[in-house]
Design a protein around this motif. Sequence first.
Motif, PDB file in Angstrom:
ATOM      1  N   THR A   1       5.079 -26.330 -53.214  1.00 46.63           N
ATOM      2  CA  THR A   1       4.026 -26.187 -52.205  1.00 46.63           C
ATOM      3  C   THR A   1       3.232 -27.468 -51.976  1.00 46.63           C
ATOM      4  O   THR A   1       2.770 -27.721 -50.869  1.00 46.63           O
ATOM      5  CB  THR A   1       3.034 -25.090 -52.620  1.00 46.63           C
ATOM      6  OG1 THR A   1       2.292 -25.518 -53.780  1.00 46.63           O
ATOM      7  CG2 THR A   1       3.756 -23.797 -52.941  1.00 46.63           C
ATOM      8  N   MET A   2       3.011 -28.255 -53.036  1.00 47.47           N
ATOM      9  CA  MET A   2       2.082 -29.386 -52.996  1.00 47.47           C
ATOM     10  C   MET A   2       0.771 -28.988 -52.309  1.00 47.47           C
ATOM     11  O   MET A   2       0.208 -29.721 -51.500  1.00 47.47           O
ATOM     12  CB  MET A   2       2.715 -30.595 -52.312  1.00 47.47           C
ATOM     13  CG  MET A   2       3.748 -31.304 -53.170  1.00 47.47           C
ATOM     14  SD  MET A   2       3.167 -31.669 -54.860  1.00 47.47           S
ATOM     15  CE  MET A   2       1.775 -32.746 -54.523  1.00 47.47           C
ATOM     16  N   THR A   3       0.276 -27.811 -52.686  1.00 49.92           N
ATOM     17  CA  THR A   3      -0.915 -27.236 -52.061  1.00 49.92           C
ATOM     18  C   THR A   3      -1.952 -26.941 -53.139  1.00 49.92           C
ATOM     19  O   THR A   3      -1.802 -25.978 -53.895  1.00 49.92           O
ATOM     20  CB  THR A   3      -0.548 -25.946 -51.303  1.00 49.92           C
ATOM     21  OG1 THR A   3       0.470 -26.252 -50.340  1.00 49.92           O
ATOM     22  CG2 THR A   3      -1.747 -25.361 -50.594  1.00 49.92           C
TER      23      THR A   3
ATOM     24  N   LYS B   1      -4.553 -23.903 -57.818  1.00 51.21           N
ATOM     25  CA  LYS B   1      -5.750 -23.338 -58.444  1.00 51.21           C
ATOM     26  C   LYS B   1      -5.610 -21.834 -58.625  1.00 51.21           C
ATOM     27  O   LYS B   1      -6.074 -21.274 -59.630  1.00 51.21           O
ATOM     28  CB  LYS B   1      -6.978 -23.682 -57.607  1.00 51.21           C
ATOM     29  CG  LYS B   1      -7.298 -25.174 -57.607  1.00 51.21           C
ATOM     30  CD  LYS B   1      -8.424 -25.517 -56.639  1.00 51.21           C
ATOM     31  CE  LYS B   1      -8.664 -27.023 -56.608  1.00 51.21           C
ATOM     32  NZ  LYS B   1      -9.727 -27.388 -55.637  1.00 51.21           N
ATOM     33  N   ARG B   2      -4.980 -21.163 -57.676  1.00 53.48           N
ATOM     34  CA  ARG B   2      -4.761 -19.723 -57.822  1.00 53.48           C
ATOM     35  C   ARG B   2      -3.818 -19.431 -58.990  1.00 53.48           C
ATOM     36  O   ARG B   2      -4.004 -18.466 -59.738  1.00 53.48           O
ATOM     37  CB  ARG B   2      -4.196 -19.149 -56.525  1.00 53.48           C
ATOM     38  CG  ARG B   2      -5.230 -18.960 -55.426  1.00 53.48           C
ATOM     39  CD  ARG B   2      -4.613 -18.330 -54.180  1.00 53.48           C
ATOM     40  NE  ARG B   2      -5.644 -17.813 -53.292  1.00 53.48           N
ATOM     41  CZ  ARG B   2      -6.241 -18.518 -52.350  1.00 53.48           C
ATOM     42  NH1 ARG B   2      -5.908 -19.800 -52.170  1.00 53.48           N
ATOM     43  NH2 ARG B   2      -7.182 -17.976 -51.587  1.00 53.48           N
TER      44      ARG B   2
ATOM     45  N   SER C   1      -6.660 -31.713 -58.431  1.00 51.86           N
ATOM     46  CA  SER C   1      -6.825 -30.262 -58.300  1.00 51.86           C
ATOM     47  C   SER C   1      -7.399 -29.635 -59.564  1.00 51.86           C
ATOM     48  O   SER C   1      -7.577 -28.420 -59.626  1.00 51.86           O
ATOM     49  CB  SER C   1      -5.479 -29.612 -57.978  1.00 51.86           C
ATOM     50  OG  SER C   1      -4.911 -30.166 -56.810  1.00 51.86           O
ATOM     51  N   GLY C   2      -7.647 -30.461 -60.583  1.00 51.86           N
ATOM     52  CA  GLY C   2      -8.243 -29.960 -61.815  1.00 51.86           C
ATOM     53  C   GLY C   2      -7.254 -29.417 -62.823  1.00 51.86           C
ATOM     54  O   GLY C   2      -7.650 -28.754 -63.783  1.00 51.86           O
ATOM     55  N   ILE C   3      -5.962 -29.717 -62.662  1.00 51.91           N
ATOM     56  CA  ILE C   3      -4.942 -29.213 -63.578  1.00 51.91           C
ATOM     57  C   ILE C   3      -5.023 -29.980 -64.895  1.00 51.91           C
ATOM     58  O   ILE C   3      -5.073 -31.210 -64.907  1.00 51.91           O
ATOM     59  CB  ILE C   3      -3.529 -29.337 -62.969  1.00 51.91           C
ATOM     60  CG1 ILE C   3      -3.505 -28.709 -61.568  1.00 51.91           C
ATOM     61  CG2 ILE C   3      -2.503 -28.691 -63.875  1.00 51.91           C
ATOM     62  CD1 ILE C   3      -3.940 -27.276 -61.499  1.00 51.91           C
TER      63      ILE C   3
ATOM     64  N   LYS D   1       1.143 -30.231 -42.398  1.00 55.69           N
ATOM     65  CA  LYS D   1      -0.079 -30.733 -43.020  1.00 55.69           C
ATOM     66  C   LYS D   1      -1.033 -29.601 -43.368  1.00 55.69           C
ATOM     67  O   LYS D   1      -1.812 -29.705 -44.313  1.00 55.69           O
ATOM     68  CB  LYS D   1      -0.773 -31.724 -42.074  1.00 55.69           C
ATOM     69  CG  LYS D   1      -0.017 -33.027 -41.879  1.00 55.69           C
ATOM     70  CD  LYS D   1      -0.782 -33.981 -40.986  1.00 55.69           C
ATOM     71  CE  LYS D   1      -0.037 -35.295 -40.831  1.00 55.69           C
ATOM     72  NZ  LYS D   1      -0.769 -36.246 -39.942  1.00 55.69           N
ATOM     73  N   VAL D   2      -0.986 -28.526 -42.575  1.00 47.81           N
ATOM     74  CA  VAL D   2      -1.859 -27.378 -42.800  1.00 47.81           C
ATOM     75  C   VAL D   2      -1.041 -26.107 -42.653  1.00 47.81           C
ATOM     76  O   VAL D   2      -0.274 -25.957 -41.705  1.00 47.81           O
ATOM     77  CB  VAL D   2      -3.040 -27.351 -41.805  1.00 47.81           C
ATOM     78  CG1 VAL D   2      -3.797 -26.029 -41.894  1.00 47.81           C
ATOM     79  CG2 VAL D   2      -3.989 -28.511 -42.065  1.00 47.81           C
TER      80      VAL D   2
END
Length: 415
Positions: A69-71, A76-77, A100-102, A399-400
């Motif tokens: 995904t690179m999302t 985070k989910r 992302s805080g991983i 991109k989105v």
Amino acid sequence: MDKHIFLEEIKHKSTRLPSSDNVSINLLNEDVCLPAVVVKFDALENNIAWMQHYANTVNVSLSPHGKTTMTPAIFKRQIAQGAWGISVGTVYQVKVAIESGIKNIVIANQVVGKTNIRLLAELVKLNQATIYCCVDSIQNATQLAEIFSHEKQTLNILIELGVNGGRCGCRTESEALLLAEELNALPSLVIAGIEFYEGVIHSDDAEQDINEVQQFLQRVLMTSQKLDSLGAFDKYRGEVLLTGAGSVWYDLVSKKMAEFTFSKPFRFVIRPGCYITHDHGIYDEAQKMLKARDSVACQLDGDLMPAMEIIALIQSIPEKGRAIVNFGKRDVAFDTGLPQPLTQYRKGQLVSFERGRAKTVGLMDQHAILSFDENCHFQVGDILVFGTSHPCITFDKWKVIYLIDSAYNVLEEMP
């Protein structure tokens, strides 16, 4: 807020749509430009929970492959529902995961080239995540050691074991043992575990594939235990990692991991990625085959669900039985089957549509070509919803991506 201004903002900003605003952004009403790719919220949450439940049940940790995904919103989910970490394939992806805080990041790949290695050293220096990197050659190890020594950093190394005819990885036990000996003689590198990927084993013969996967996993087991007995991991002070599994054979990998015994504390980590949105193609078929052979998956409540769709418009019906839809190779994966129509809408309302009466028969850069019979009542401007196969490539093209509810209302933009 004026709706048109809001729509301009949603196109350019990454934000959760404010629930307090009485502004409904709905794809079936063409409130955003089409084509667009969407992920269904309920299916996404289901898939995250189902795979985490599976991993917990078979006593392995989950480090989903983030390159699917690179999302960051999805990373985070996954972490919030219990994933141990995220796996990636490049140093750039490490950077995204850290941002992302991983906290645990497995680079399921080799990092080669001076600039890539220097960037990796800078990311390790941040001390914001525990990072692991694969090695399968002394040449790569020497380059890593030289740069990490210069930067006064230490890198956690996973010795990669590979499949004949596959991609990276030591092909024999003797190669792995020799590499371990050389790695332990190098400064700034510490062997933190073993990495492998069995997903390169695939053919038209499912029984043969299963046999080959089992043979490879047995070699991984024997080599890992040999390395452990020789003290290959003694310099590492944390839990030693044994990590493998993609989205097809994760059941076989998890079962084999249960047979491993080691002298040091080990963490068993599987890395499926495409489960996150599942699909209407190759991974749907793979999951059906997995459930046919795996009692654990059958006993869990529910199953994986397709979550990704592409929403597009019929732009031309130039001849009888032929429709042109406004998306193409630049918008969606087509390497493992063409996206196929699922539902039809006109002016926001569902139109009776029997699957199988229309079929995507070709893709050009910006056009999908549909063949359909007399039972289909298509008009220019109708919306068609398509199911896809192999989500990684579709994610890469946008991109989105819109996170939506069951009524196709936009809940969130996911850049």
